[in-house]
Motif scaffolding. Structure first.
Motif, PDB file in Angstrom:
ATOM      1  N   LEU A  96      23.691  -9.327   6.260  1.00 53.04           N
ATOM      2  CA  LEU A  96      24.333  -8.376   7.169  1.00 53.04           C
ATOM      3  C   LEU A  96      24.525  -6.996   6.538  1.00 53.04           C
ATOM      4  O   LEU A  96      24.742  -6.020   7.237  1.00 53.04           O
ATOM      5  CB  LEU A  96      25.702  -8.911   7.625  1.00 53.04           C
ATOM      6  CG  LEU A  96      25.688 -10.207   8.438  1.00 53.04           C
ATOM      7  CD1 LEU A  96      27.102 -10.573   8.859  1.00 53.04           C
ATOM      8  CD2 LEU A  96      24.775 -10.116   9.643  1.00 53.04           C
ATOM      9  N   ILE A  97      24.456  -6.921   5.211  1.00 57.14           N
ATOM     10  CA  ILE A  97      24.605  -5.638   4.523  1.00 57.14           C
ATOM     11  C   ILE A  97      23.210  -5.050   4.310  1.00 57.14           C
ATOM     12  O   ILE A  97      22.399  -5.613   3.592  1.00 57.14           O
ATOM     13  CB  ILE A  97      25.321  -5.812   3.161  1.00 57.14           C
ATOM     14  CG1 ILE A  97      26.695  -6.459   3.335  1.00 57.14           C
ATOM     15  CG2 ILE A  97      25.433  -4.466   2.442  1.00 57.14           C
ATOM     16  CD1 ILE A  97      27.699  -5.665   4.136  1.00 57.14           C
ATOM     17  N   TYR A  98      22.934  -3.928   4.965  1.00 57.55           N
ATOM     18  CA  TYR A  98      21.618  -3.303   4.836  1.00 57.55           C
ATOM     19  C   TYR A  98      21.560  -2.356   3.643  1.00 57.55           C
ATOM     20  O   TYR A  98      20.562  -2.248   2.970  1.00 57.55           O
ATOM     21  CB  TYR A  98      21.254  -2.550   6.118  1.00 57.55           C
ATOM     22  CG  TYR A  98      20.848  -3.448   7.267  1.00 57.55           C
ATOM     23  CD1 TYR A  98      20.584  -4.799   7.081  1.00 57.55           C
ATOM     24  CD2 TYR A  98      20.730  -2.932   8.546  1.00 57.55           C
ATOM     25  CE1 TYR A  98      20.212  -5.607   8.142  1.00 57.55           C
ATOM     26  CE2 TYR A  98      20.347  -3.735   9.617  1.00 57.55           C
ATOM     27  CZ  TYR A  98      20.088  -5.066   9.413  1.00 57.55           C
ATOM     28  OH  TYR A  98      19.705  -5.863  10.453  1.00 57.55           O
ATOM     29  N   ASP A  99      22.643  -1.623   3.403  1.00 59.85           N
ATOM     30  CA  ASP A  99      22.615  -0.661   2.306  1.00 59.85           C
ATOM     31  C   ASP A  99      24.028  -0.273   1.902  1.00 59.85           C
ATOM     32  O   ASP A  99      24.939  -0.304   2.726  1.00 59.85           O
ATOM     33  CB  ASP A  99      21.852   0.608   2.724  1.00 59.85           C
ATOM     34  CG  ASP A  99      20.953   1.104   1.610  1.00 59.85           C
ATOM     35  OD1 ASP A  99      21.274   0.871   0.425  1.00 59.85           O
ATOM     36  OD2 ASP A  99      19.929   1.726   1.920  1.00 59.85           O
ATOM     37  N   VAL A 100      24.189   0.080   0.633  1.00 63.39           N
ATOM     38  CA  VAL A 100      25.461   0.567   0.113  1.00 63.39           C
ATOM     39  C   VAL A 100      25.163   1.857  -0.635  1.00 63.39           C
ATOM     40  O   VAL A 100      24.331   1.876  -1.529  1.00 63.39           O
ATOM     41  CB  VAL A 100      26.121  -0.458  -0.847  1.00 63.39           C
ATOM     42  CG1 VAL A 100      27.400   0.115  -1.448  1.00 63.39           C
ATOM     43  CG2 VAL A 100      26.416  -1.771  -0.134  1.00 63.39           C
ATOM     44  N   PHE A 101      25.810   2.927  -0.220  1.00 64.05           N
ATOM     45  CA  PHE A 101      25.628   4.228  -0.868  1.00 64.05           C
ATOM     46  C   PHE A 101      26.916   4.615  -1.568  1.00 64.05           C
ATOM     47  O   PHE A 101      27.991   4.472  -1.001  1.00 64.05           O
ATOM     48  CB  PHE A 101      25.312   5.321   0.178  1.00 64.05           C
ATOM     49  CG  PHE A 101      24.152   4.995   1.077  1.00 64.05           C
ATOM     50  CD1 PHE A 101      22.852   5.256   0.681  1.00 64.05           C
ATOM     51  CD2 PHE A 101      24.369   4.420   2.324  1.00 64.05           C
ATOM     52  CE1 PHE A 101      21.782   4.955   1.518  1.00 64.05           C
ATOM     53  CE2 PHE A 101      23.299   4.116   3.161  1.00 64.05           C
ATOM     54  CZ  PHE A 101      22.011   4.395   2.757  1.00 64.05           C
ATOM     55  N   VAL A 102      26.798   5.105  -2.796  1.00 62.00           N
ATOM     56  CA  VAL A 102      27.958   5.613  -3.528  1.00 62.00           C
ATOM     57  C   VAL A 102      27.599   7.014  -4.000  1.00 62.00           C
ATOM     58  O   VAL A 102      26.607   7.189  -4.696  1.00 62.00           O
ATOM     59  CB  VAL A 102      28.286   4.719  -4.759  1.00 62.00           C
ATOM     60  CG1 VAL A 102      29.514   5.257  -5.488  1.00 62.00           C
ATOM     61  CG2 VAL A 102      28.493   3.267  -4.358  1.00 62.00           C
ATOM     62  N   GLU A 158      28.705  10.834  -5.908  1.00 57.19           N
ATOM     63  CA  GLU A 158      29.370  11.193  -7.169  1.00 57.19           C
ATOM     64  C   GLU A 158      30.880  11.327  -7.023  1.00 57.19           C
ATOM     65  O   GLU A 158      31.619  11.272  -7.994  1.00 57.19           O
ATOM     66  CB  GLU A 158      28.763  12.482  -7.734  1.00 57.19           C
ATOM     67  CG  GLU A 158      27.374  12.239  -8.280  1.00 57.19           C
ATOM     68  CD  GLU A 158      26.598  13.520  -8.526  1.00 57.19           C
ATOM     69  OE1 GLU A 158      27.169  14.609  -8.359  1.00 57.19           O
ATOM     70  OE2 GLU A 158      25.422  13.412  -8.889  1.00 57.19           O
ATOM     71  N   ASP A 159      31.350  11.510  -5.785  1.00 54.16           N
ATOM     72  CA  ASP A 159      32.795  11.595  -5.545  1.00 54.16           C
ATOM     73  C   ASP A 159      33.401  10.208  -5.344  1.00 54.16           C
ATOM     74  O   ASP A 159      34.554  10.093  -4.938  1.00 54.16           O
ATOM     75  CB  ASP A 159      33.085  12.470  -4.313  1.00 54.16           C
ATOM     76  CG  ASP A 159      32.711  13.924  -4.558  1.00 54.16           C
ATOM     77  OD1 ASP A 159      32.823  14.373  -5.717  1.00 54.16           O
ATOM     78  OD2 ASP A 159      32.309  14.597  -3.597  1.00 54.16           O
ATOM     79  N   ARG A 160      32.598   9.189  -5.576  1.00 51.67           N
ATOM     80  CA  ARG A 160      33.019   7.791  -5.423  1.00 51.67           C
ATOM     81  C   ARG A 160      33.415   7.458  -3.995  1.00 51.67           C
ATOM     82  O   ARG A 160      34.311   6.671  -3.731  1.00 51.67           O
ATOM     83  CB  ARG A 160      34.137   7.453  -6.414  1.00 51.67           C
ATOM     84  CG  ARG A 160      33.701   7.612  -7.859  1.00 51.67           C
ATOM     85  CD  ARG A 160      34.677   7.050  -8.853  1.00 51.67           C
ATOM     86  NE  ARG A 160      36.072   7.343  -8.584  1.00 51.67           N
ATOM     87  CZ  ARG A 160      36.763   8.326  -9.134  1.00 51.67           C
ATOM     88  NH1 ARG A 160      36.186   9.132  -9.979  1.00 51.67           N
ATOM     89  NH2 ARG A 160      38.029   8.506  -8.847  1.00 51.67           N
ATOM     90  N   GLU A 161      32.714   8.103  -3.065  1.00 53.14           N
ATOM     91  CA  GLU A 161      32.869   7.777  -1.649  1.00 53.14           C
ATOM     92  C   GLU A 161      31.744   6.801  -1.308  1.00 53.14           C
ATOM     93  O   GLU A 161      30.603   7.010  -1.692  1.00 53.14           O
ATOM     94  CB  GLU A 161      32.771   9.035  -0.790  1.00 53.14           C
ATOM     95  CG  GLU A 161      33.910   9.993  -1.053  1.00 53.14           C
ATOM     96  CD  GLU A 161      33.675  11.382  -0.480  1.00 53.14           C
ATOM     97  OE1 GLU A 161      34.662  12.071  -0.238  1.00 53.14           O
ATOM     98  OE2 GLU A 161      32.506  11.774  -0.292  1.00 53.14           O
ATOM     99  N   VAL A 162      32.109   5.750  -0.596  1.00 58.23           N
ATOM    100  CA  VAL A 162      31.161   4.672  -0.325  1.00 58.23           C
ATOM    101  C   VAL A 162      30.825   4.633   1.158  1.00 58.23           C
ATOM    102  O   VAL A 162      31.701   4.764   2.010  1.00 58.23           O
ATOM    103  CB  VAL A 162      31.780   3.305  -0.738  1.00 58.23           C
ATOM    104  CG1 VAL A 162      30.809   2.167  -0.473  1.00 58.23           C
ATOM    105  CG2 VAL A 162      32.201   3.339  -2.199  1.00 58.23           C
ATOM    106  N   LYS A 163      29.542   4.464   1.433  1.00 53.88           N
ATOM    107  CA  LYS A 163      29.120   4.255   2.818  1.00 53.88           C
ATOM    108  C   LYS A 163      28.321   2.962   2.843  1.00 53.88           C
ATOM    109  O   LYS A 163      27.418   2.759   2.036  1.00 53.88           O
ATOM    110  CB  LYS A 163      28.268   5.421   3.312  1.00 53.88           C
ATOM    111  CG  LYS A 163      27.867   5.238   4.758  1.00 53.88           C
ATOM    112  CD  LYS A 163      27.259   6.476   5.348  1.00 53.88           C
ATOM    113  CE  LYS A 163      27.003   6.248   6.819  1.00 53.88           C
ATOM    114  NZ  LYS A 163      26.373   7.369   7.447  1.00 53.88           N
ATOM    115  N   THR A 201      25.076  -4.713   9.684  1.00 55.99           N
ATOM    116  CA  THR A 201      24.833  -5.161  11.046  1.00 55.99           C
ATOM    117  C   THR A 201      25.697  -6.383  11.301  1.00 55.99           C
ATOM    118  O   THR A 201      26.434  -6.841  10.428  1.00 55.99           O
ATOM    119  CB  THR A 201      23.335  -5.463  11.259  1.00 55.99           C
ATOM    120  OG1 THR A 201      23.095  -5.606  12.660  1.00 55.99           O
ATOM    121  CG2 THR A 201      22.905  -6.731  10.526  1.00 55.99           C
ATOM    122  N   LEU A 202      25.618  -6.900  12.493  1.00 56.50           N
ATOM    123  CA  LEU A 202      26.301  -8.134  12.863  1.00 56.50           C
ATOM    124  C   LEU A 202      25.242  -9.093  13.387  1.00 56.50           C
ATOM    125  O   LEU A 202      24.143  -8.670  13.742  1.00 56.50           O
ATOM    126  CB  LEU A 202      27.348  -7.847  13.947  1.00 56.50           C
ATOM    127  CG  LEU A 202      28.434  -6.842  13.552  1.00 56.50           C
ATOM    128  CD1 LEU A 202      29.218  -6.384  14.775  1.00 56.50           C
ATOM    129  CD2 LEU A 202      29.366  -7.434  12.515  1.00 56.50           C
TER     130      LEU A 202
END
Length: 108
Positions: free
Chosen positions: A36-42, A44-49, A53-54
């Motif tokens: 269900l997890i397609y991608d994880v972006f981090v 340099e400000d340590r903000e995560v996106k 999907t479901l």
């Protein structure tokens, strides 16, 4: 290699560890192994996106599951902020499940 680069890799691993503690309530497999997890972006400000999907657009946890992911990732000390984006492109299929998930569900 700067400490920043090391941090984002290390942080990425921590994020995945947390994500692997979250389960779809209807399936006894964590959402990462379910695919269900397609991608994880981090950044340099340590903000995560997190792009996820479901299993279906009408999934009973469509409201609560993304919030749970967001809250658990935000609870990681090094994470400044986290946002979950839901997508149905590409739609989830059983092919996205890991071998472990298929084995767990008796599909192998």
């Amino acid at each position: 290699m700067s400490t920043e680069e090391l941090d984002t890799t290390e942080l990425g691993e921590k994020i995945l560890k947390v994500i692997k503690t979250i389960y779809d309530p209807e399936i006894p497999v964590d959402i990462y192994e379910l695919g269900l997890i397609y991608d994880v972006f981090v950044n340099e400000d340590r903000e995560v996106k997190i792009l996820m999907t479901l299993t279906t657009p009408n999934c009973p946890v469509a409201e609560s599951l993304p919030l749970e992911v967001e809250d658990k990732v935000k609870s990681i000390k090094l994470v400044k902020d986290a946002e979950v984006e839901i997508t149905f492109d590409p739609p989830w299929t059983q092919d996205l499940m890991s071998e472990e998930a298929k084995l767990e569900l008796g599909m192998l």
